[in-house]
Design a protein around this motif. Structure first.
Motif, short mmCIF file in Angstrom:
data_model
loop_
_atom_site.label_atom_id
_atom_site.label_comp_id
_atom_site.label_asym_id
_atom_site.label_seq_id
_atom_site.Cartn_x
_atom_site.Cartn_y
_atom_site.Cartn_z
N ASP A 74 28.88 16.00 17.92
CA ASP A 74 27.98 17.08 18.35
C ASP A 74 28.63 17.95 19.42
OD1 ASP A 74 25.89 16.34 16.65
OD2 ASP A 74 25.21 14.80 18.05
N TYR A 108 13.36 21.56 17.64
CA TYR A 108 14.47 21.51 16.67
C TYR A 108 14.23 22.47 15.50
CZ TYR A 108 16.52 17.38 18.92
OH TYR A 108 17.12 16.53 19.80
N GLU A 162 16.57 12.15 25.84
CA GLU A 162 16.40 13.60 25.70
C GLU A 162 15.29 14.09 26.61
OE1 GLU A 162 15.99 15.12 21.72
OE2 GLU A 162 15.43 17.11 22.47
N HIS A 217 23.16 22.31 19.19
CA HIS A 217 23.19 21.78 17.83
C HIS A 217 23.31 22.87 16.77
CE1 HIS A 217 22.68 17.61 18.70
NE2 HIS A 217 21.53 17.77 19.32
N ARG A 268 19.06 12.54 12.27
CA ARG A 268 20.03 11.96 13.19
C ARG A 268 19.65 12.23 14.65
NH1 ARG A 268 25.23 13.18 15.15
NH2 ARG A 268 25.28 15.29 14.32
N HIS A 269 18.92 13.32 14.86
CA HIS A 269 18.59 13.72 16.23
C HIS A 269 17.16 13.37 16.64
CE1 HIS A 269 22.36 15.86 16.18
NE2 HIS A 269 21.97 16.56 15.14
N ASN A 301 19.74 15.81 7.82
CA ASN A 301 20.61 16.02 8.98
C ASN A 301 19.84 16.07 10.30
OD1 ASN A 301 22.79 16.03 7.33
ND2 ASN A 301 23.04 18.25 7.28
N LEU A 302 18.58 16.40 10.21
CA LEU A 302 17.75 16.43 11.41
C LEU A 302 17.34 15.02 11.85
CD1 LEU A 302 16.28 18.09 13.51
CD2 LEU A 302 14.56 18.68 11.82
N HIS A 352 22.14 24.77 14.30
CA HIS A 352 20.90 24.92 13.53
C HIS A 352 19.67 24.54 14.34
CE1 HIS A 352 23.95 24.44 10.37
NE2 HIS A 352 23.17 25.21 9.65
N PHE A 353 19.80 23.48 15.14
CA PHE A 353 18.61 22.88 15.76
C PHE A 353 18.42 23.28 17.22
CE2 PHE A 353 20.20 19.45 12.73
CZ PHE A 353 19.45 19.94 11.66
N GLY A 354 19.29 24.15 17.73
CA GLY A 354 19.09 24.70 19.05
C GLY A 354 19.71 23.91 20.18
N THR A 397 15.07 18.09 6.56
CA THR A 397 16.46 17.83 6.19
C THR A 397 16.94 16.50 6.78
OG1 THR A 397 18.75 18.54 6.52
CG2 THR A 397 17.16 19.34 8.10
N LYS A 410 19.71 21.51 23.47
CA LYS A 410 18.98 20.32 23.95
C LYS A 410 19.58 19.85 25.27
CE LYS A 410 17.01 20.63 20.02
NZ LYS A 410 15.98 21.66 20.04
#
Lengths: 367, 89
Positions: free
Chosen positions: A33, B43, A71, A53, B12-13, B9-10, A55-57, B7, A59
């Motif tokens: 990451d 996210y 987190e 991230h 994982r977080h 892939n999400l 795509h996911f912004g 997804t 953090k």
């Protein structure tokens, strides 16, 4: 002497330790990451890591001493008023959403829970509970001068430098690309630009001395003489002796005065290090030879330090947060865009290659 | 209730198994899901509540039209996929 380094990279947070045989990679957190910035809060031993991230912004994570990563809420803009047409200094639409954590700084010892966080787009956030919640500093966002900030190397303006004055925690200074140096003396209630004397060659002549359009790539404050600040600026090296009221340019620095990073000695305010490159439109070490420059006399003269650094076909660029000095003032470390990590134990006279195969390095700090 | 798939892939977080929620619009459904799983929200949507720039949502085979307000209508048995908006590479 500090025996540990934390290295923020495109593919994880690397912990480096000095062992019997030398400096070694000890462990990796967030492997795979993008860790844009991490740092140790020396007041309590907690680590903070900002992740991007994609795509996911963006953090934020914290690891307390002896604990695991947890987190936290990331700094975020409030809801944007529907009728507001927000634009940067170039007139381009400016989104109200955090795209990168670009600076993170603990408050003073008398404010144990306080953290300051600077972002792209250029907003400042404050936490008084160790990152459990964040407050958007509206006073800075609403300042007419802030509305003139514009993107430099990034698409949008950002706050990359935060300096809490060791003489009083309510005095905080910021470095902004592009937007100059900003100061509050009341904990963030009111703000003023403090970049007189800086020079923006990239602007038309009528704007080149304008404090609010300057591009200081990094600003650092001397711990031993807080009136002395250094800046590696887009157009050269600048120094102030009156706490950023007036800046002077240091000219004719060989091999170049272009770069991103600067480190100041913890006890010698006239001693500072830089990692130069060919100026802005090309950005690689002059002649393909990676060097560090050091001044011990406030910029009157510079040593060019190259022992242990690659001297041919080196194309490393050292980003603004990727040059660090420890509390002793003897150990320095820097990491590059090509994944090289170097350490010096004698103020830069000699360098040791710790790794040449790390991911692109965003930030290096001792801790 | 509509079914919302995230997804892999999400995962994982943040833990985000398939979720079921009621709602007349995509925003209603997402808010119901986020109410049960608050950490997931950041996210998927940005600071202003818009679908993140590099995320995509497909409702019953149709790409979400209103990425800002998510006003697209959702049926009681809609199947919704929250994905990365991958574009080549």
């Amino acid at each position: 002497m500090t025996d540990r380094l934390i290295v923020s990279t495109r593919k994880g947070l690397f912990h480096i330790a000095r062992k019997a045989k030398g400096w070694e990679i000890e462990s990796v957190d967030f492997l795979g990451d993008n860790v844009s910035l991490a740092r140790l809060d020396r007041r309590n031993g907690a680590f903070y890591a900002a992740l991007d991230h994609g795509h996911f912004g963006v953090k934020m994570h914290r690891k307390d001493k002896g604990g695991d990563w947890v987190e936290l809420p990331a700094p975020a803009f409030p809801e944007k008023p529907e009728d507001l047409d927000e634009r940067d200094g170039w007139g381009r639409p400016l989104p109200w959403t955090v795209m990168r954590v670009w600076s993170l700084e603990p408050g003073g010892a008398d404010q144990p829970g306080t953290l300051w966080c600077g972002t792209i787009p250029g907003a400042l956030f404050r936490s008084d509970d160790r990152g459990a919640s964040w407050r958007w500093i509206k006073s800075l966002w609403d300042h007419p001068g802030r509305k003139r900030w514009m993107g430099g190397g990034a698409d949008y303006p950002g706050i990359h430098s935060i300096m809490v004055d060791p003489r009083g925690s309510d005095t905080v200074r910021l470095g902004v690309s592009c937007g100059g140096v900003w100061e509050t003396k009341d904990g963030g209630e009111t703000w003023a630009c403090r970049a007189n004397g800086m020079r923006a060659e990239f602007m038309p002549p009528e704007f080149s001395a304008d404090p609010e359009v300057q591009d200081p790539h990094l600003v650092v404050q001397s711990p031993s003489n807080p009136d002395r600040l250094w800046s590696q600026h887009h157009n050269g090296i600048f120094i102030t002796s009156d706490c950023s009221a007036n800046w002077s340019e240091i000219r004719d620095v060989s091999p170049s005065s272009f770069g991103f990073a600067v480190a100041v000695h913890p006890r010698e305010p006239d001693t500072a290090w830089f990692v130069p490159g060919v100026k802005d439109e090309q950005r690689y070490p002059v002649g393909g030879a990676l060097v560090v420059t050091r001044t011990r006399d406030g910029g009157k003269s510079f040593d060019v330090l190259r022992n242990g650094l690659p001297q041919s076909h080196a194309y490393d660029i050292v980003y603004r947060h990727a040059l660090a000095i420890d509390a002793s003032g003897d150990r320095l470390a820097f990491g590059s865009t090509t994944g090289n990590l170097f350490v010096s134990e004698n103020q830069g006279d000699d360098w040791i290659a710790v790794s040449g195969t790390l991911p692109p390095i965003h930030a290096v700090s001792f801790g | 209730m509509a079914k919302v798939f995230f997804t892999a892939n999400l995962q994982r977080h943040v833990d985000c198994p398939m979720a079921e929620a009621d709602g007349a619009t995509m925003r209603d459904v997402l808010e119901a899901v986020f109410a049960e799983n608050p950490r997931l929200k950041g996210y998927v949507v940005d600071d202003q509540g818009a679908i993140r720039k590099h995320m995509g949502v497909i409702v019953d085979g149709v790409v979400l039209a209103d990425r800002v307000r998510q006003a697209d209508r959702v049926q009681p048995h809609s199947q919704i996929h929250v994905m990365q908006a991958l574009s080549g590479g």
